[in-house]
Design an enzyme around this catalytic site. Structure first.
Site, PDB file in Angstrom:
ATOM      1  N   GLU A 274       2.859   7.203 -25.297  1.00  0.00           N
ATOM      2  CA  GLU A 274       1.664   7.698 -24.600  1.00  0.00           C
ATOM      3  C   GLU A 274       1.533   9.213 -24.751  1.00  0.00           C
ATOM      4  O   GLU A 274       2.511   9.946 -24.608  1.00  0.00           O
ATOM      5  CB  GLU A 274       1.768   7.336 -23.116  1.00  0.00           C
ATOM      6  N   LYS A 333      -7.286   3.602 -21.782  1.00  0.00           N
ATOM      7  CA  LYS A 333      -6.635   3.139 -20.559  1.00  0.00           C
ATOM      8  C   LYS A 333      -7.669   2.776 -19.501  1.00  0.00           C
ATOM      9  O   LYS A 333      -8.563   3.559 -19.186  1.00  0.00           O
ATOM     10  CB  LYS A 333      -5.694   4.233 -20.042  1.00  0.00           C
ATOM     11  N   CYS A 383       1.314   2.819 -19.956  1.00  0.00           N
ATOM     12  CA  CYS A 383       2.148   3.241 -18.829  1.00  0.00           C
ATOM     13  C   CYS A 383       1.948   2.353 -17.606  1.00  0.00           C
ATOM     14  O   CYS A 383       2.286   1.181 -17.608  1.00  0.00           O
ATOM     15  CB  CYS A 383       1.879   4.717 -18.521  1.00  0.00           C
TER      16      CYS A 383
END
Length: 510
Positions: A274, A333, A383
């Site tokens: 990430e 995301k 994440c």
């Protein structure tokens, strides 16, 4: 069934204090059930202490206090690593950072507090009825905690039951919240059964053995099946210190480090973590992306890496971008972290106290398809997103592999890394897919569909994990039903508990 005698009045002040201390310590001890310790029976024993203490109370407020103490102990011990992000890397003064973590843990403790209050209020009857009531309330509280204000389901009780726990076999069917409900049921049954009486003890022991055996049997079922040829994958752990990552004078070093690691380790799929490139893609040096992709594309593969993307409107996304032999694709995301990646309404003042780069991000679309990389369909999650199983299953049945890109360097050398890997193990079992993980500081790993960690890199070191991974197809029951199965189980537990209470009143002529 047993019928425990209720206290006739309020407990003495000293007794209340000892009870609250016991609940606080039991909550703190529950963290040992999770990774990195993995003493999974402690999850049952810790909740058994809470259920046993609450069962002795006659006032809902006493149950609330016990649940709050238990929750405060659990969350202060289990997620206080958030302090590192606020103080060390966010620049928040130590007293304010400590206060912020205390208030956050106090908020999380309200959920077990509500369980304690409702359990005392409605918890009359025998051990089985009360165990069902406790389990239903616990499932409801964890489902709510995983949804309210975008949700924070970290340390949900079910996560403690990864293999070798016999309850792990229930993950592909009930998901993490359903498994947490089973933990709560067993805990209350252990606490409330009169073990010196033969029949109640035999019934409780039978329930424990049946659930354990059922979990073991379910764990032997292959809900999904391999598809296609194995893929040679390189997962890169860059290990860039968070305090150095955003320093402009070091940017060229980070860009060269990423390019070198890809150049030296080509494969069918090469993955960087990430935000491994800590700036907007449109501000990268000319030709850099071509340089990054060239060694992988030359062997017919693709590279996937974390970077910030900006659209035509100027909105910024925490994203994964793929380059190489396949057409370039991206994933943005969807589930952002409050206060870290966006500011909730009325909380703009928070950013006057901390310095968090790229903290004004935009959510990605909820229906993004998996990336088509060669013969595989790779579902990306970034994440924190892999805490939300109900969101990951949106990519099924199309996706054959799951891929998580993370950067937990914000939390230093803490429980965050092993706890996050344990969460990935649950997602692999729920989806019936391998979970690949490429992280900045740990833990970079391959998790198989049965929850087994096939290979993992040590945390806080730069390294490369080369693995051969097989894609899978098909659907687990959880992938079909999502959290509805756990919700239905919780409602059923409460309904049966309610029926048992009415039957008990009828027998007594009430």
């Amino acid at each position: 069934m047993t019928h425990p005698v209720q206290d006739s009045g309020a407990a003495p002040a000293g007794g209340r204090g000892r009870g609250l201390l016991a609940a606080l310590l039991a909550g703190g001890t529950s963290v040992l059930a999770f990774a990195p310790f993995g003493i999974f029976p402690l999850a049952v024993l810790s909740l058994a202490v809470l259920a046993g203490l609450a069962a002795r109370q006659t006032r809902a407020r006493a149950g609330f206090a016990l649940g709050f103490a238990w929750g405060l102990g659990a969350f202060l011990a289990g997620v206080s690593w958030l302090y590192v992000a606020l103080n060390r890397y966010g620049g928040m003064p130590m007293p304010l950072a400590a206060l912020a973590i205390l208030l956050f843990c106090a908020y999380l403790a309200l959920f077990p507090a509500a369980v304690g209050a409702l359990f005392v209020r409605f918890g009359r009857g025998g051990a089985w009825r009360r165990a069902l009531l406790f389990a239903g309330l616990w499932m409801g509280s964890e489902l709510l905690r995983g949804w309210l204000f975008t949700g924070f389901p970290w340390l949900a009780a079910g996560y403690s039951q990864t293999p070798p726990s016999p309850l792990a076999g229930f993950f592909p069917v009930l998901g993490v919240y359903g498994v947490g409900g089973l933990v709560a049921f067993l805990a209350a049954l252990v606490a409330l059964t009169r073990w010196r009486s033969a029949r109640p003890a035999a019934e409780a022991l039978a329930a424990i053995l049946v659930l354990s055996g059922a979990g073991f049997g379910l764990g032997r079922i292959a809900w999904t099946s391999p598809v296609g040829e194995p893929l040679e994958v390189v997962l890169i752990q860059t290990n860039i210190e968070q305090s150095l990552k955003w320093r402009p004078e070091l940017l060229s070093d980070w860009l060269e480090s990423n390019a070198r690691l890809v150049r030296e380790n080509p494969a069918d799929l090469v993955v960087l973590p990430e935000t491994t490139l800590p700036l907007l893609a449109d501000r990268l040096p000319d030709g850099y992306l071509e340089e990054l992709a060239a060694p992988v594309a030359a062997r017919g593969g693709d590279v996937v890496f974390g970077v910030f993307l900006r659209d035509a409107r100027g909105a910024i996304y925490n994203a994964a971008l793929s380059l190489g032999a396949s057409p370039s694709q991206s994933y943005a995301k969807q589930h952002l972290v409050p206060f870290g990646e966006y500011s909730p309404p009325l909380f703009g003042w928070f950013y006057d106290l901390v310095d968090i780069p790229m903290s004004d991000q935009t959510r990605g679309a909820p229906d993004q398809p998996p990336l088509r990389l060669g013969a595989q369909r790779v579902a990306i999650n970034i994440c924190y997103e892999d805490l939300f199983g109900r969101e990951l299953i949106r990519s099924l049945p199309e996706a054959t592999l799951m891929l998580n890109l993370s950067n937990l360097a914000w939390y230093g050398d803490s429980f965050a890394q092993p706890q996050h890997l344990q969460i990935a193990r649950v997602r692999a079992m729920e989806t019936g897919r391998p979970m690949l993980r490429s992280t900045n500081t740990g833990m970079t790993a391959l998790v198989q569909p049965d929850g087994r960690v096939a290979e993992v890199l040590p945390a806080f070191m730069q390294g490369v994990l080369s693995v051969s991974v097989q894609g899978y197809e098909g659907l687990t029951p959880y992938a079909r039903w999502g959290d509805f199965a756990a919700l239905l189980l919780g409602v059923l537990a409460l309904a049966v508990a309610g029926r048992l209470r009415r039957d008990g009143h009828a027998r007594r002529g009430i």
